[in-house]
Write a protein that holds these residues in place. Structure first.
Motif, PDB file in Angstrom:
ATOM      1  N   GLU A 202       1.056  -0.858   0.471  1.00 23.15           N
ATOM      2  CA  GLU A 202       0.074   0.149  -0.020  1.00 23.15           C
ATOM      3  C   GLU A 202       0.825   1.381  -0.067  1.00 23.15           C
ATOM      4  O   GLU A 202       0.381   2.445  -0.449  1.00 23.15           O
TER       5      GLU A 202
ATOM      6  N   ALA B 260       1.846   2.060  -3.354  1.00 24.79           N
ATOM      7  CA  ALA B 260       0.332   2.196  -4.109  1.00 24.79           C
ATOM      8  C   ALA B 260       0.201   4.289  -3.929  1.00 24.79           C
ATOM      9  O   ALA B 260       0.446   4.822  -4.039  1.00 24.79           O
ATOM     10  N   ARG B 261       0.296   4.456  -2.503  1.00 18.74           N
ATOM     11  CA  ARG B 261       0.346   5.494  -2.058  1.00 18.74           C
ATOM     12  C   ARG B 261       1.108   5.982  -2.506  1.00 18.74           C
ATOM     13  O   ARG B 261       1.648   7.987  -2.862  1.00 18.74           O
TER      14      ARG B 261
ATOM     15  N   PHE C 119      -4.935  -3.693 -13.476  1.00 18.89           N
ATOM     16  CA  PHE C 119      -5.247  -5.168 -13.964  1.00 18.89           C
ATOM     17  C   PHE C 119      -5.383  -6.039 -15.033  1.00 18.89           C
ATOM     18  O   PHE C 119      -6.464  -5.341 -15.202  1.00 18.89           O
TER      19      PHE C 119
ATOM     20  N   VAL D 223     -10.701  -6.850 -10.321  1.00 21.71           N
ATOM     21  CA  VAL D 223     -11.067  -7.623  -9.415  1.00 21.71           C
ATOM     22  C   VAL D 223     -12.304  -7.231  -8.855  1.00 21.71           C
ATOM     23  O   VAL D 223     -12.505  -6.295  -8.554  1.00 21.71           O
TER      24      VAL D 223
ATOM     25  N   GLY E 258     -20.554  -6.015  -2.430  1.00 22.11           N
ATOM     26  CA  GLY E 258     -21.078  -5.182  -1.105  1.00 22.11           C
ATOM     27  C   GLY E 258     -19.844  -3.453  -1.179  1.00 22.11           C
ATOM     28  O   GLY E 258     -20.727  -3.826  -0.031  1.00 22.11           O
ATOM     29  N   VAL E 259     -19.215  -3.786  -1.450  1.00 21.85           N
ATOM     30  CA  VAL E 259     -18.408  -2.239  -1.393  1.00 21.85           C
ATOM     31  C   VAL E 259     -18.427  -1.362  -2.584  1.00 21.85           C
ATOM     32  O   VAL E 259     -18.572  -1.665  -3.532  1.00 21.85           O
TER      33      VAL E 259
ATOM     34  N   PHE F  84     -15.428   2.588  -2.297  1.00 20.59           N
ATOM     35  CA  PHE F  84     -13.826   2.348  -2.801  1.00 20.59           C
ATOM     36  C   PHE F  84     -12.875   3.585  -3.319  1.00 20.59           C
ATOM     37  O   PHE F  84     -11.702   3.266  -2.914  1.00 20.59           O
TER      38      PHE F  84
ATOM     39  N   GLN G 128      -7.937  -9.799  -3.252  1.00 19.08           N
ATOM     40  CA  GLN G 128      -9.326  -9.041  -3.772  1.00 19.08           C
ATOM     41  C   GLN G 128      -8.527  -7.625  -2.821  1.00 19.08           C
ATOM     42  O   GLN G 128      -8.360  -6.561  -2.751  1.00 19.08           O
TER      43      GLN G 128
ATOM     44  N   TYR H 264      -6.279  -5.967  -4.186  1.00 21.97           N
ATOM     45  CA  TYR H 264      -6.044  -5.170  -5.232  1.00 21.97           C
ATOM     46  C   TYR H 264      -6.305  -3.748  -4.596  1.00 21.97           C
ATOM     47  O   TYR H 264      -6.306  -2.822  -4.978  1.00 21.97           O
ATOM     48  N   ALA H 265      -7.177  -3.933  -3.412  1.00 15.20           N
ATOM     49  CA  ALA H 265      -7.698  -3.195  -2.611  1.00 15.20           C
ATOM     50  C   ALA H 265      -5.952  -2.302  -2.134  1.00 15.20           C
ATOM     51  O   ALA H 265      -5.904  -0.614  -2.582  1.00 15.20           O
ATOM     52  N   MET H 266      -4.950  -2.892  -1.531  1.00 18.41           N
ATOM     53  CA  MET H 266      -4.102  -2.592  -1.298  1.00 18.41           C
ATOM     54  C   MET H 266      -2.938  -1.644  -1.991  1.00 18.41           C
ATOM     55  O   MET H 266      -2.403  -0.972  -2.253  1.00 18.41           O
TER      56      MET H 266
ATOM     57  N   ARG I  27      -4.238  -0.211  -4.487  1.00 18.67           N
ATOM     58  CA  ARG I  27      -4.635   1.534  -4.406  1.00 18.67           C
ATOM     59  C   ARG I  27      -4.734   1.923  -3.233  1.00 18.67           C
ATOM     60  O   ARG I  27      -5.096   3.254  -3.360  1.00 18.67           O
TER      61      ARG I  27
ATOM     62  N   LEU J 169      -4.707   1.033   0.065  1.00 22.58           N
ATOM     63  CA  LEU J 169      -5.781   0.878   1.330  1.00 22.58           C
ATOM     64  C   LEU J 169      -4.523  -0.446   2.066  1.00 22.58           C
ATOM     65  O   LEU J 169      -3.746  -1.354   1.610  1.00 22.58           O
ATOM     66  N   THR J 170      -5.340  -0.072   3.659  1.00 16.60           N
ATOM     67  CA  THR J 170      -4.565  -1.340   4.025  1.00 16.60           C
ATOM     68  C   THR J 170      -4.837  -2.384   3.966  1.00 16.60           C
ATOM     69  O   THR J 170      -6.320  -2.205   3.688  1.00 16.60           O
ATOM     70  N   ALA J 171      -4.214  -3.412   4.901  1.00 10.77           N
ATOM     71  CA  ALA J 171      -5.205  -4.834   4.243  1.00 10.77           C
ATOM     72  C   ALA J 171      -6.683  -4.838   5.739  1.00 10.77           C
ATOM     73  O   ALA J 171      -8.023  -5.184   5.113  1.00 10.77           O
TER      74      ALA J 171
ATOM     75  N   ASP K 215      -7.963  -2.024   6.388  1.00  7.93           N
ATOM     76  CA  ASP K 215      -9.405  -1.376   5.361  1.00  7.93           C
ATOM     77  C   ASP K 215      -9.737  -2.186   4.933  1.00  7.93           C
ATOM     78  O   ASP K 215     -11.404  -1.582   4.429  1.00  7.93           O
TER      79      ASP K 215
ATOM     80  N   MET L  47     -14.432  -2.784   4.911  1.00  8.70           N
ATOM     81  CA  MET L  47     -15.147  -2.300   3.751  1.00  8.70           C
ATOM     82  C   MET L  47     -15.813  -3.346   3.486  1.00  8.70           C
ATOM     83  O   MET L  47     -16.735  -3.570   3.446  1.00  8.70           O
ATOM     84  N   ILE L  48     -15.231  -4.851   3.371  1.00 10.36           N
ATOM     85  CA  ILE L  48     -15.644  -5.603   2.316  1.00 10.36           C
ATOM     86  C   ILE L  48     -16.566  -6.580   4.013  1.00 10.36           C
ATOM     87  O   ILE L  48     -18.210  -6.848   3.117  1.00 10.36           O
TER      88      ILE L  48
ATOM     89  N   GLY M 103     -19.477  -3.909   3.843  1.00 10.56           N
ATOM     90  CA  GLY M 103     -20.663  -4.163   2.858  1.00 10.56           C
ATOM     91  C   GLY M 103     -21.782  -5.225   2.843  1.00 10.56           C
ATOM     92  O   GLY M 103     -23.203  -5.843   2.917  1.00 10.56           O
ATOM     93  N   PHE M 104     -20.929  -6.370   3.918  1.00  7.86           N
ATOM     94  CA  PHE M 104     -21.899  -7.653   3.874  1.00  7.86           C
ATOM     95  C   PHE M 104     -22.647  -7.475   5.017  1.00  7.86           C
ATOM     96  O   PHE M 104     -23.275  -7.973   4.778  1.00  7.86           O
TER      97      PHE M 104
ATOM     98  N   LYS N  26     -24.645  -4.483   6.196  1.00  5.75           N
ATOM     99  CA  LYS N  26     -25.139  -3.475   5.097  1.00  5.75           C
ATOM    100  C   LYS N  26     -26.437  -3.862   5.448  1.00  5.75           C
ATOM    101  O   LYS N  26     -26.987  -2.716   6.486  1.00  5.75           O
TER     102      LYS N  26
END
Ligand SMILES: Nc1ncnc2c1ncn2[C@@H]1O[C@H](COP(=O)(O)OP(=O)(O)O)[C@@H](O)[C@H]1O
Ligand SMILES: [Mg+2]
Lengths: 258, 482
Positions: free
Chosen positions: A73, A76-77, A84, A88, A92-93, A98, B431, B434-436, B438, B440-442, B444, B448-449, B452-453, B455
């Motif tokens: 991360e 990325a930052r 990709f 992926v 739910g998000v 995101f 997943q 992909y988020a990391m 971008r 985000l930390t694992a 986060d 987040m997931i 969402g699940f 909600k």
């Protein structure tokens, strides 16, 4: 400036990158071509920090910093972006949630103020227009149920929002019709700047008609086996990858044995 | 694959923040269970003869029963003679008359847990009953509630002050011999909360009970009874914690809800009993019977639960839909991490005409956690026009956890409509990567997931607690990413 030296990487003990060297100057666009299975995505993911790949040897220096020592991360930052090959799905998000979290994580790192919901929506809606995405995609789950082309547009959208210093596009063109290909290429071309380096991975030279690279490299069996200008892409188009593989068969086998 | 869940596992290593012990002198009985022990409990509480008789009857039933074995949980047999059945913090005189007389050490305990009992520092608009080991130590906002004719007090106090109400309703939803743990509870229950909302009254604030197990070797057997008279409305929330100990502790509660004609009860639980350590040592056995009775026409009972604690959870909050046009709901998030086991779900028994029920269950398993959903939807021959919708989703974090679903549907009326949907998904390494990628930390990404699940369930919780629940879920998942 990205400086990759003698990079060896494996997955489950199976060597995939076997002594890869590559230098990408600031502001340059490099295309990497190569047959399926040659290690293009592996290179992209090793640079991005996927920990299922093990770096066995070599170094990657990014503007003087040891890239391989940075957590995923953090890379990325600091401005490394990977579009990709297979984006992926995150059920739910919502895409909006995101994207906002991602943009703000990067902005925080840069010492820029975080976007509130209003500012973010304004910005993201403007970018979505340019990549040809309808607003409803903001409220759908990340990539869930998106078509192949919609997923790729979503990748380009994220790249535009995150304004990376180093963008790696992994076969962003594959599976796109000509209109989508143009939109994606436009998105990439708009981001070209003297401060931004790009690595464009592609299987076909078609994309390079739209994104004109400064350098073209051929990856085969985990190494860069040829480098040249644009014309190399055309040569590959005409002759296919077979001649490269044949020419490399012997040295690559030796490399693996040593 | 090369340890695809490394970030998940690192994240799931967590500390249990409510795990401290309060040093207090206790008035406790020796270990063991017998008719004499029950007589002493009843005497200590100054109970009327009928209640002692009721307890003894339950005890005699219990002696003939065996623990249920059908649940998807495993634990060594419990020695019921090795448990303390009554423990109360020692008091100077008798029961405290006001909060000023409550031991300051106790008040500090609740403050540390984020439940300030002092009305000045209270949670805005929430009345609290605090149950510590076997007894209720304080109930806030009694006076204001009293002005509306609402009774909100400890169960023991209700037995003294409102014996006719207790006698009229106790055991009418969960009979003494309902099941092994309910029978045990009926014999030895020590305290709990009692709520009565009079006809036509809408309770002006959230009511809540905060349960705390403190003493060692002590079982907690609370009994809660909530009655909403015709046209009344109430929202009630319970929270629970316990110290970290290496031994397992038993918690066998019974909750009975009665909704008369046109009444509505919303019951929310945020359960965070000590779950045991990451190797499965210690933790609470949470064996609970919760049942609501929609006794009148157009009545409404809704259960919402967020279950993140306990070594083992065994509970199936249910609704008996007796009144015509009555509505039963069950919204659940159950999380198991490390070696936690949960076997939970709901029963909806349709007896009245045009009755409706909804079951939304979200099971999250991480580490080596095991999560089982068990549901029963029964439409009896008289329940014309009954409808049920059940949705049961499982989320797996990592490769070593498990999820099971056992839905049972029994329909005895041709006009019934019963729908069931189920999904299973896994938070994958792809997943997280992909988020990391971008930024985000694992953590986060996982939260987040998970949010969402969950909600659909969180939106059912009272506002103040939805935030708490979300945080709690974050803490409970710490160390789940690796
Ligand atoms: N996670 C993985 N596990 C096992 N083998 C893998 C994995 N990822 C890639 N490989 C193997 O590594 C080689 C290179 O794959 P990849 O980098 O995806 O190639 P390209 O992108 O050039 O098509 C292939 O032989 C592929 O099967
Ligand atoms: Mg590839």
């Amino acid at each position: 400036m990205l400086d990759i030296r003698n990079l060896h990487a494996s997955v489950d003990g199976k060597p995939i990158l076997r002594g890869l060297d590559l230098h990408v100057g600031t502001g340059e666009v490099h295309a990497i071509m190569g047959p399926n299975g040659s290690g293009k995505s592996t290179l992209a993911q090793v640079l991005a920090g996927r920990d299922s790949f093990t770096v066995e040897d070599g170094s990657v220096s990014w503007d003087g910093v040891d890239l391989l020592a940075m957590p995923t991360e953090e890379r990325a930052r600091a401005g490394l972006f990977l579009a990709f090959q297979y984006p992926v799905e995150i059920p739910g998000v919502s895409n909006a949630y995101f994207l906002k979290a991602a943009v703000n994580a990067v902005r925080r790192h840069r010492g820029e103020p975080e976007y509130d919901a209003m500012d973010f929506l304004k910005r993201v809606k403007a970018e979505m227009k340019t990549v040809g995405m309808r607003e409803e995609f903001l409220y759908r789950s990340v990539n869930e149920g998106f078509s192949g082309g919609e997923k790729k547009r979503n990748e380009v959208l994220q790249m535009a929002l995150l304004e990376p210093r180093l963008a790696i596009l992994d076969e962003t063109d594959s599976g796109l019709d000509i209109d989508a290909l143009r939109t994606v290429a436009d998105g990439v071309n708009r981001l070209r700047s003297p401060e931004r380096s790009m690595i464009v991975i592609t299987h076909y030279q078609r994309l390079l008609d739209y994104i004109v690279p400064d350098h073209v490299h051929v990856l085969s069996r985990g190494r860069i086996v040829r480098s040249g200008g644009r014309e190399l892409a055309h040569e590959l188009e005409e002759r296919g990858y077979g001649w490269i593989d044949e020419a490399q068969a012997t040295p690559a086998a030796q490399g693996a044995a040593s | 694959m090369n340890a695809p869940t490394k970030p998940i596992e690192a994240f799931l290593e967590r500390e249990y923040p409510a795990g401290f012990v309060t040093a207090l002198e206790a008035d406790a009985l020796p270990k063991g269970l017998s008719e004499d022990v029950i007589r002493i409990i009843s005497e200590k509480k100054g109970e009327p003869a009928w209640l002692l008789e009721w307890r003894l009857e339950a005890y005699r039933r219990w002696l003939t029963m065996t623990p249920p074995h059908w649940a998807q949980v495993s634990f060594p047999p419990i020695d019921y003679q090795d448990i303390v059945y009554y423990s109360a913090p020692k008091r100077k005189a008798d029961a405290p008359k006001s909060l000023d007389e409550v031991d300051p050490e106790l008040l500090r305990t609740y403050e540390k847990l984020g439940v300030p009992l002092h009305e000045r520092a209270r949670l805005a608009g929430v009345a609290v009953d605090a149950v510590f080991d076997s007894v209720s130590v304080a109930t806030t906002f009694k006076k204001q509630l009293g002005e509306h004719g609402i009774i909100f007090c400890s169960f023991s106090e209700a037995v003294k002050e409102h014996p006719e109400l207790v006698r009229q309703y106790l055991g009418t939803v969960v009979p003494q011999g309902d099941n092994f743990y309910a029978a045990l509870n009926s014999a030895v229950f020590s305290d709990g909360s009692f709520v009565y909302i009079p006809k036509g009254v809408r309770c002006p604030m959230e009511l809540s009970t905060y349960f705390r197990i403190n003493a060692r070797d002590t079982g907690q057997f609370e009994r809660t009874l909530i009655i909403a008279d015709e046209g009344a409305t109430v929202s009630y929330l319970e929270g629970c914690t316990a110290p970290m100990r290496d031994e397992n502790q038993l918690h066998a509660a019974v909750v009975e809800l009665v909704a008369l004609q046109g009444a509505s009860i919303k019951y929310s639980t945020v359960q965070n009993w000590y779950p045991g350590d990451k190797d499965g040592k210690g933790g609470i056995y949470n064996f609970v019977t919760k049942r609501g009775d929609c006794r009148g026409a157009r009545s409404h009972i809704s259960w919402t639960q967020v279950e993140t604690g306990s070594a083992i959870t065994w509970k199936y909050p249910s609704v008996l839909l007796r009144g015509d046009d009555s509505v039963g709901e069950f919204y659940s998030v159950a999380l198991t991490n490390h070696r936690q086991q949960a076997d939970t779900g709901s029963k909806m028994i349709h007896m009245g005409r045009n009755t409706k029920s909804t079951i939304i269950s979200k099971g999250i398993s991480a580490g080596r956690g095991s999560n089982t959903f068990r549901g029963l939807v029964r439409v009896t021959p008289k329940a014309a026009g009954a409808r049920n919708y059940t949705q049961c989703d499982s989320l797996l974090i990592g490769e070593r956890c498990a999820a099971h679903t056992f839905p049972t549907i029994e329909v005895r009326h041709p006009s019934a409509r019963v729908e069931h949907e189920a999904t299973t998904s896994r938070i994958g390494e792809d997943q997280l990567f992909y988020a990391m990628q971008r930024g985000l930390t694992a953590e986060d990404a996982v939260s987040m997931i998970v949010s969402g699940f969950c909600k659909e369930v969180f939106k059912e919780l009272p506002m103040e607690f939805a935030v708490e629940a979300q945080k709690l879920l974050g803490v409970s998942l710490e160390g789940s990413v690796g």
